[in-house]
Design an enzyme around this catalytic site. Structure first.
Site, PDB file in Angstrom:
ATOM      1  N   HIS A   1       4.118 -32.347 -21.070  1.00 30.52           N
ATOM      2  CA  HIS A   1       3.046 -31.318 -21.773  1.00 30.52           C
ATOM      3  C   HIS A   1       3.669 -30.586 -22.540  1.00 30.52           C
ATOM      4  CE1 HIS A   1      -0.212 -31.146 -19.134  1.00 30.52           C
ATOM      5  NE2 HIS A   1       0.714 -31.142 -18.313  1.00 30.52           N
TER       6      HIS A   1
ATOM      7  N   LYS B   1      -6.836 -18.146 -27.706  1.00 26.65           N
ATOM      8  CA  LYS B   1      -6.046 -19.354 -26.950  1.00 26.65           C
ATOM      9  C   LYS B   1      -4.230 -18.302 -26.306  1.00 26.65           C
ATOM     10  CE  LYS B   1      -6.184 -22.250 -30.635  1.00 26.65           C
ATOM     11  NZ  LYS B   1      -6.251 -23.137 -29.473  1.00 26.65           N
ATOM     12  N   ARG B   2      -3.611 -18.831 -25.952  1.00 23.39           N
ATOM     13  CA  ARG B   2      -2.187 -17.778 -25.890  1.00 23.39           C
ATOM     14  C   ARG B   2      -1.831 -17.375 -27.467  1.00 23.39           C
ATOM     15  NH1 ARG B   2       0.172 -16.749 -20.925  1.00 23.39           N
ATOM     16  NH2 ARG B   2       2.040 -15.839 -21.707  1.00 23.39           N
TER      17      ARG B   2
ATOM     18  N   LYS C   1       0.721 -22.059 -33.110  1.00 21.61           N
ATOM     19  CA  LYS C   1      -0.571 -21.921 -32.650  1.00 21.61           C
ATOM     20  C   LYS C   1      -1.008 -20.557 -33.786  1.00 21.61           C
ATOM     21  CE  LYS C   1      -1.453 -22.126 -27.496  1.00 21.61           C
ATOM     22  NZ  LYS C   1      -2.410 -23.008 -27.138  1.00 21.61           N
TER      23      LYS C   1
ATOM     24  N   THR D   1      -7.407 -27.969 -24.866  1.00 23.96           N
ATOM     25  CA  THR D   1      -8.280 -28.214 -24.940  1.00 23.96           C
ATOM     26  C   THR D   1      -9.518 -26.923 -25.509  1.00 23.96           C
ATOM     27  OG1 THR D   1      -7.230 -26.883 -22.457  1.00 23.96           O
ATOM     28  CG2 THR D   1      -7.617 -28.997 -22.392  1.00 23.96           C
TER      29      THR D   1
ATOM     30  N   LYS E   1     -13.473 -27.738 -26.073  1.00 23.34           N
ATOM     31  CA  LYS E   1     -15.371 -27.207 -25.245  1.00 23.34           C
ATOM     32  C   LYS E   1     -15.789 -26.425 -26.456  1.00 23.34           C
ATOM     33  CE  LYS E   1     -11.355 -24.793 -21.611  1.00 23.34           C
ATOM     34  NZ  LYS E   1     -10.277 -23.930 -22.057  1.00 23.34           N
TER      35      LYS E   1
HETATM   36  C1  LIG Z   1      -9.095 -23.690 -22.012  1.00 22.66           C
HETATM   37  C2  LIG Z   1      -8.491 -22.153 -23.047  1.00 22.66           C
HETATM   38  C3  LIG Z   1      -6.794 -22.125 -22.644  1.00 22.66           C
HETATM   39  C4  LIG Z   1      -5.992 -23.552 -23.420  1.00 22.66           C
HETATM   40  O1  LIG Z   1      -6.603 -23.380 -25.128  1.00 22.66           O
HETATM   41  P1  LIG Z   1      -6.119 -23.874 -25.942  1.00 22.66           P
HETATM   42  O2  LIG Z   1      -7.073 -23.420 -27.358  1.00 22.66           O
HETATM   43  O3  LIG Z   1      -6.835 -25.097 -25.994  1.00 22.66           O
HETATM   44  O4  LIG Z   1      -4.810 -23.293 -26.095  1.00 22.66           O
HETATM   45  C5  LIG Z   1      -6.381 -21.582 -22.755  1.00 22.66           C
HETATM   46  N1  LIG Z   1      -6.644 -20.059 -22.085  1.00 22.66           N
HETATM   47  C6  LIG Z   1      -7.896 -20.313 -20.989  1.00 22.66           C
HETATM   48  C7  LIG Z   1      -8.537 -19.082 -20.780  1.00 22.66           C
HETATM   49  C8  LIG Z   1      -8.874 -20.969 -21.558  1.00 22.66           C
HETATM   50  O5  LIG Z   1     -10.129 -21.046 -21.339  1.00 22.66           O
END
Ligand SMILES: *Cc1c(COP(=O)(O)O)cnc(C)c1O
Length: 794
Positions: A351, A530-531, A536, A638, A642
């Site tokens: 990952h 996101k985190r 990022k 991911t 979405k």
């Molecule tokens: C989808 C999701 C992530 C991943 O988000 P990225 O933008 O791909 O880092 C992290 N936390 C939650 C709660 C999510 O639903």
């Protein structure tokens, strides 16, 4: 099999309220209703679950086991209702009792047993495994405290423990009969051919099962989570002597193993408890898998034909040596055969390529906790070296055990999670191992489940899609392509636009009620959730916003596109730079939102406590998806999928799965900016790259100057000196070098959004062309390329 007739949902709710919870409708509190509805839905899931188990035994099919330290599942009630197609019935039943469906659903706490993308992927995979009918188990840890709860005090992140088990939890079945002793430490006894490990300390792993139902209830698999317990829970002798603390000590010690999730997903800290957790999960899962295999098949040489074990990152990498230990030490197979069988069974998903996130353990710690495994790692490493004389890198360098190398050597397949990431794996971290084993690395681009991430979270859009092309898309997402002809039709595009607008209004109202935040749904909703991490680049986003604010102030009547910038995300508690960025965004929001000259055109908010439920609210209301990581750093992402699926075009770099999203939706429907992964590597070698970029862009220079001068922190002007020093100095993640092009892309967004119909078409094309990013497609890929497993659906 026992067949009970299915009562109506209404009757089942009333029955559970009465007999499971001892309440009548007059006295039931919200939680009672939520539990009663959950039990009513759960009963139906259990029926599907039993049938699936029966079929798996009957056919003797190969089983898949997904080992993961994290499952970020979120709420489960809506998931169950949606997958069993009970939404209308549940709404009607609750309204008979004068209860609001959404209020009951939001009473459920989020199960946050994960940090972010990796854990959410595991949750999407479980749902897809059930939807496609692949016999599978997820194995994880039942953390008492999941990811911390985040709030802000004066703009700063404050962490509180998460207590998802503090309220009643409807979905798990305790299995007191499924317990294994897991050992640590002790010594290894070598007597000629037989080797035995005698652990010095033991805890018990107890199973808790959650059924995971697939779409239309055609199949259900199990998520089995392990909880730590003491073997001798209570020291009666100490108690009788009045030493109550010592009496309870064994229980407390064992429980710490499953007490908390480690809240850092990008740096590896080498903590003893973490290694204990990893072995605890892996050893309990392997014992369980082998028990089930023995009962059904017996002959261990057939293990690779009947069992596929997927390691989600290196966290369960100890599975390699542990399986060899069981087969060789305990079952008496020759070492070479044990290796062969273990490798035939295991596969590994990588990952991350970031060196600070690659797991390695000091040999002292490793050998103290797992003395036999350290010997076996050496034996595995030597065998690999002998078979591959040209090898230069060992998994045992610098008094460390390198878990990535170990995982690679012990796996029949190793996969990356996007095309770009898989290519980079071959040329960077695993270049030598790839040369030695050229067929081992494969790509399986991540996906998200369309049930949760479209059907459930965006009912308005799901309804429009089903009206237009039927409901086949729900478990065959590439059917969304059939929407393309509608996009030409201006009446249809109006409907699509109205869906987005109603989602934005709903989010606006909710933010108003929840945070007292006043927003205008006509604005462009620009979202980065996101985190928090430097790679990022939330700081790139906020610095661009500050520069844009300046530009609007200088020329307030230039016809700006009004924009709402939303952020959400947690920073690891020890990651101080990331916490500074959170505070900077909050501080900047106060100043900018209160500027009467500009606040019609630009507003900023950081929503606290990002989790799955918050994502489900935000994604359907987004106009623009911020995916702006430094190229080469985000393995896949991911969140990006979405957003695209829900009709938010991306402003993004060529990183992770962004590359494939852009290929699918078309470059004209994606706002690309920034350096490529290759250019990033080159730029890092340029001396003073940040300084050069700042000198070349007065907007960037003045935004950094405002931050440095304390414009957003007047009570403490040098609050962000460290941040600015970093950006003007090393700027490892190349915020400055990518700024100018990011600015350009954002102005293109402004122009494009001003054309409402054009924008709506672009958004709709993102939806229509994102079908490939379903996790059903990903899971079918793993089944065909890696697991050689079959669907058991008719
Ligand atoms: C989808 C999701 C992530 C991943 O988000 P990225 O933008 O791909 O880092 C992290 N936390 C939650 C709660 C999510 O639903």
């Amino acid at each position: 099999m026992l067949q009970l007739s299915t009562p109506s949902l209404r009757d089942a709710i009333l029955r559970h309220l009465t007999y499971s919870f001892g309440k009548d409708p007059e006295h039931a509190i919200l939680e009672d209703w939520r539990m009663a509805l959950s039990y009513a839905v759960r009963d139906r899931i259990v029926d599907a679950w039993f049938k699936a188990t029966e079929k798996t035994y009957e056919t003797g099919a190969k089983r898949v086991y997904y080992l993961s330290m994290e499952f970020l599942i979120g709420r489960l009630l809506e998931d169950g209702i949606v997958n069993l197609e009970l939404v209308e019935e549940a709404k009607a039943a609750l309204s008979e009792f004068d209860k609001d469906y959404h209020e009951v659903l939001s009473d459920e706490p989020d199960a946050a047993l994960g940090n972010g993308g990796l854990g959410r992927l595991a949750a999407c995979f479980l749902e897809s495994l059930s939807t496609v009918g692949c016999p599978a188990h997820g194995y994880g840890i039942r953390y008492e405290h999941g990811l911390f709860r985040q709030s802000f005090v004066d703009g700063r992140q404050v962490e509180q423990p998460e207590t998802w088990l503090g309220q009643r939890h409807a979905w798990e079945f305790e299995r007191p009969e499924v317990r294994y002793r897991i050992g640590f430490g002790g010594h290894v006894d070598m007597r000629g051919e037989t080797v035995r490990w005698y652990p010095g300390e033991e805890v018990e792993a107890e199973a808790f099962d959650t059924p995971v139902v697939g779409f239309r209830g055609r199949w259900a698999n199990t998520l089995r989570l392990w909880s730590g317990r003491a073997i001798h829970p209570f020291d009666l002798d100490a108690f009788n002597h009045g030493d109550y603390a010592r009496a309870a000590a064994p229980e407390a010690l064992a429980r710490t193993i499953s007490r908390v999730l480690y809240p850092d997903d990008t740096t590896e800290q080498g903590k003893e408890l973490r290694l204990k957790q990893e072995y605890f999960l892996t050893a309990a899962a392997l014992r369980d898998i082998l028990r089930r295999f023995n009962n059904q098949f017996g002959d261990l040489r057939k293990l690779p034909d009947k069992v596929a074990i997927q390691l989600n990152d290196t966290h369960p990498a100890i599975a390699g040596p542990e399986l060899v230990r069981i087969l060789h030490d305990e079952r008496g197979l020759p070492f070479e055969d044990a290796m062969e069988i273990a490798r035939g069974t295991l596969s590994y998903t990588n990952h991350t390529l970031m060196p600070e996130a690659l797991e390695s353990w000091g040999e002292d710690l490793f050998g103290r906790l797992l003395p036999r495994h350290l010997q076996l790692v050496d034996q595995i490493d030597n065998a690999h070296a002998t078979q591959n004389p040209s090898r230069t890198q060992s998994m045992r360098a610098d008094h460390q055990v390198k878990m990535g190398q170990l995982s690679f050597v012990m796996a029949h397949h190793v996969n990356g999670v996007s095309a770009l990431h898989t290519d980079l794996m071959k040329t960077t971290v695993f270049s030598e191992l790839h040369r030695l084993h050229p067929d081992r690395i494969v790509n399986e681009t991540n996906g998200v489940t369309p049930r949760r991430w479209l059907l459930a979270c965006n009912p308005a859009l799901a309804g429009l899609i089903t009206d237009s092309i039927g409901d086949g898309w729900i478990d065959d997402l590439e059917q969304l392509q059939k929407l393309e002809p509608f996009i030409e039709d201006s009446g249809w595009i109006d409907r699509y636009w109205n869906v987005k607008k109603s989602n934005k209004i709903e989010l606006s109202n909710w933010m108003g009620q929840t945070y007292g935040l006043h927003t205008d749904p006509e604005m462009l909703f620009d979202i980065q959730i996101k985190r928090m991490h430097e790679y990022k680049r939330q700081h790139l986003n906020i610095i661009e916003a500050i520069a844009h604010w300046q530009e609007i102030r200088e020329n307030p009547d230039a016809g700006w596109t009004p924009r709402l910038k939303l952020f959400a995300g947690k920073a690891a508690p020890g990651y101080f730079f990331a916490k500074d960025i959170i505070r900077l965004i909050n501080d900047a929001a106060v100043v900018i939102n209160n500027d009467p000259v500009t606040n019609k055109y630009l507003k900023i908010a950081f929503l606290p406590n990002y989790n799955v439920s918050l994502a489900e609210r935000l994604v359907p209301a987004a106009d623009l998806s911020e995916q702006i990581s430094t190229a080469g750093k985000e393995a896949s992402g991911t969140g990006n999928m979405k957003f695209a699926l829900n009709g938010a075009p991306t402003v993004g770099t060529l990183d992770g799965a962004n590359v494939e999203i852009r290929d699918h939706v078309g470059p004209e429907n994606f706002f690309l900016f920034g350096m490529t992964a290759e250019e990033v590597m080159e730029r890092r070698t340029v001396e003073n790259h940040a300084r050069r970029a700042i000198d070349a862009d007065p907007r960037l220079a003045s935004a950094l100057k405002l931050i440095r001068e304390g414009r957003f922190s007047p009570s403490e002007p040098d609050r962000y000196a460290g941040v600015v020093d970093n950006l003007e100095g090393p700027d490892f993640f190349l915020v400055c070098s990518d700024f100018t092009d990011y600015w350009r892309a954002q102005r293109e967004v402004d122009t494009a959004f001003a054309d409402r119909t054009g924008w709506a078409r672009m958004a709709a094309l993102n939806t229509a062309r994102s079908g490939w990013f379903s996790s059903d497609r990903t899971i079918r890929g793993y089944m065909a390329d890696i697991w050689k497993a079959q669907s058991l659906l008719p």
